[in-house]
Motif scaffolding. Sequence first.
Motif, PDB file in Angstrom:
ATOM      1  N   ALA A 165       0.828  -1.207   0.000  1.00  0.00           N
ATOM      2  CA  ALA A 165       0.000   0.000   0.000  1.00  0.00           C
ATOM      3  C   ALA A 165       0.862   1.256   0.000  1.00  0.00           C
ATOM      4  CB  ALA A 165      -0.936  -0.008   1.209  1.00  0.00           C
ATOM      5  N   VAL A 166       1.968   1.231   0.731  1.00  0.00           N
ATOM      6  CA  VAL A 166       2.878   2.379   0.729  1.00  0.00           C
ATOM      7  C   VAL A 166       3.477   2.569  -0.663  1.00  0.00           C
ATOM      8  CG1 VAL A 166       4.984   3.357   1.698  1.00  0.00           C
ATOM      9  CG2 VAL A 166       3.412   2.091   3.180  1.00  0.00           C
ATOM     10  N   ALA A 168       2.257   1.698  -3.552  1.00  0.00           N
ATOM     11  CA  ALA A 168       1.227   2.187  -4.466  1.00  0.00           C
ATOM     12  C   ALA A 168       0.990   3.679  -4.281  1.00  0.00           C
ATOM     13  CB  ALA A 168      -0.073   1.406  -4.265  1.00  0.00           C
ATOM     14  N   ALA A 169       0.942   4.136  -3.031  1.00  0.00           N
ATOM     15  CA  ALA A 169       0.738   5.556  -2.763  1.00  0.00           C
ATOM     16  C   ALA A 169       1.905   6.393  -3.281  1.00  0.00           C
ATOM     17  CB  ALA A 169       0.543   5.778  -1.266  1.00  0.00           C
ATOM     18  N   LEU A 170       3.121   5.919  -3.059  1.00  0.00           N
ATOM     19  CA  LEU A 170       4.298   6.657  -3.530  1.00  0.00           C
ATOM     20  C   LEU A 170       4.343   6.713  -5.050  1.00  0.00           C
ATOM     21  CD1 LEU A 170       7.019   5.293  -1.069  1.00  0.00           C
ATOM     22  CD2 LEU A 170       5.980   7.563  -1.051  1.00  0.00           C
ATOM     23  N   ALA A 171       4.079   5.582  -5.704  1.00  0.00           N
ATOM     24  CA  ALA A 171       4.131   5.540  -7.168  1.00  0.00           C
ATOM     25  C   ALA A 171       3.116   6.495  -7.784  1.00  0.00           C
ATOM     26  CB  ALA A 171       3.887   4.113  -7.654  1.00  0.00           C
ATOM     27  N   ALA A 172       1.976   6.690  -7.105  1.00  0.00           N
ATOM     28  CA  ALA A 172       0.937   7.583  -7.609  1.00  0.00           C
ATOM     29  C   ALA A 172       1.136   9.032  -7.168  1.00  0.00           C
ATOM     30  CB  ALA A 172      -0.429   7.087  -7.147  1.00  0.00           C
ATOM     31  N   GLY A 173       2.185   9.288  -6.398  1.00  0.00           N
ATOM     32  CA  GLY A 173       2.444  10.647  -5.940  1.00  0.00           C
ATOM     33  C   GLY A 173       1.585  11.085  -4.781  1.00  0.00           C
ATOM     34  N   ARG A 174       0.921  10.143  -4.103  1.00  0.00           N
ATOM     35  CA  ARG A 174       0.051  10.482  -2.977  1.00  0.00           C
ATOM     36  C   ARG A 174       0.885  10.442  -1.688  1.00  0.00           C
ATOM     37  NH1 ARG A 174      -3.098   6.540  -5.726  1.00  0.00           N
ATOM     38  NH2 ARG A 174      -2.829   5.096  -3.960  1.00  0.00           N
ATOM     39  N   LEU A 175       1.685  11.458  -1.498  1.00  0.00           N
ATOM     40  CA  LEU A 175       2.642  11.439  -0.400  1.00  0.00           C
ATOM     41  C   LEU A 175       1.971  11.570   0.964  1.00  0.00           C
ATOM     42  CD1 LEU A 175       5.705  13.448  -1.744  1.00  0.00           C
ATOM     43  CD2 LEU A 175       5.084  11.066  -2.054  1.00  0.00           C
ATOM     44  N   ALA A 176       0.861  12.285   1.033  1.00  0.00           N
ATOM     45  CA  ALA A 176       0.156  12.391   2.312  1.00  0.00           C
ATOM     46  C   ALA A 176      -0.389  11.032   2.736  1.00  0.00           C
ATOM     47  CB  ALA A 176      -0.976  13.411   2.205  1.00  0.00           C
TER      48      ALA A 176
END
Length: 311
Positions: A165-166, A168-176
Amino acid sequence: MRVRRTISARSQLPTALTIGNFDGVHRGHQAMLARLKEQARALGMRACVLTFEPHPLELFAPRTAPTRLTSLREKLELLAAHGVECVQVSRFNRAYASVSPRDFIEQVLLAGLGMRWLLIGDDFRFGARRAGNFALLQQASAQHGFGLEAMSTVAQEGVRVSSSAVRAALAAGRLAEAEALLGRPYSISGRIVQGDRLGRQIGYPTANVQLRHNRPPLYGIFAVRTLDGAGQVRYGAASLGLRPTVDDSGRAKLEVHLFDFSGDLYGQHLRVDFLHKIRDEEKFAGLESLKARIAEDCDIAKAFLAANARA
């Protein structure tokens, strides 16, 4: 924190133990470490972690293995920060992977590591062909007299906390989102090394951070915070990627332009916290258009940092 790379034939010190890759040391891992420390104190034992190098998937499926969130050094630093007293780093190779589940329990865990209490995740599998499971551990617990506990999944705002999950969030630029899962901003640490000085030539000198990650889990231009070995915090804009305008090597590089700083950081160890993604990488027609876009990126980074009380 003590780090060991070899397992003795018979440990003389009893340990409370947990096992895993602990990539990222996210909130789920942190909950396990808190429970491990709690039980270790209650039993008067050391709180220990068994982890593996490389990641098992890097051995069996190197082309499809997930990107690492943390280098080994970063992982050890995080484990130490969360109160782990000793870490056994076991070299994961085909011989290690072929050990039967029962031999793993008896020879590695009980004899080699002195395990007297074990905490595992609810999806933990081990031994040759991943045949070992919680039911087998329960049998061994009754036979050998060690304590055993399985920890259920940790969720954050309805999302299962996991290294996947981390990533996936990083790859999508969802840093928050990644920060919420990790309990801290995602960071990369490394030594400052000599670069090609292109940034200095165009008016934006950069600190070039040596990457230990074969494939970073995120790419782009970011607002960042840095921490050096002396504890000095600074802010800036960073580029993490392939630099398509000036480089065709195909190797990822991390370059950080620090605001209002002109000193020399060569040889120092720098942690870079990724706070906000500004944009993806682009290939520009030349250095002048690249320079103009860097100026815009720095303005965006400064505005974000000011708005979020980080400037």
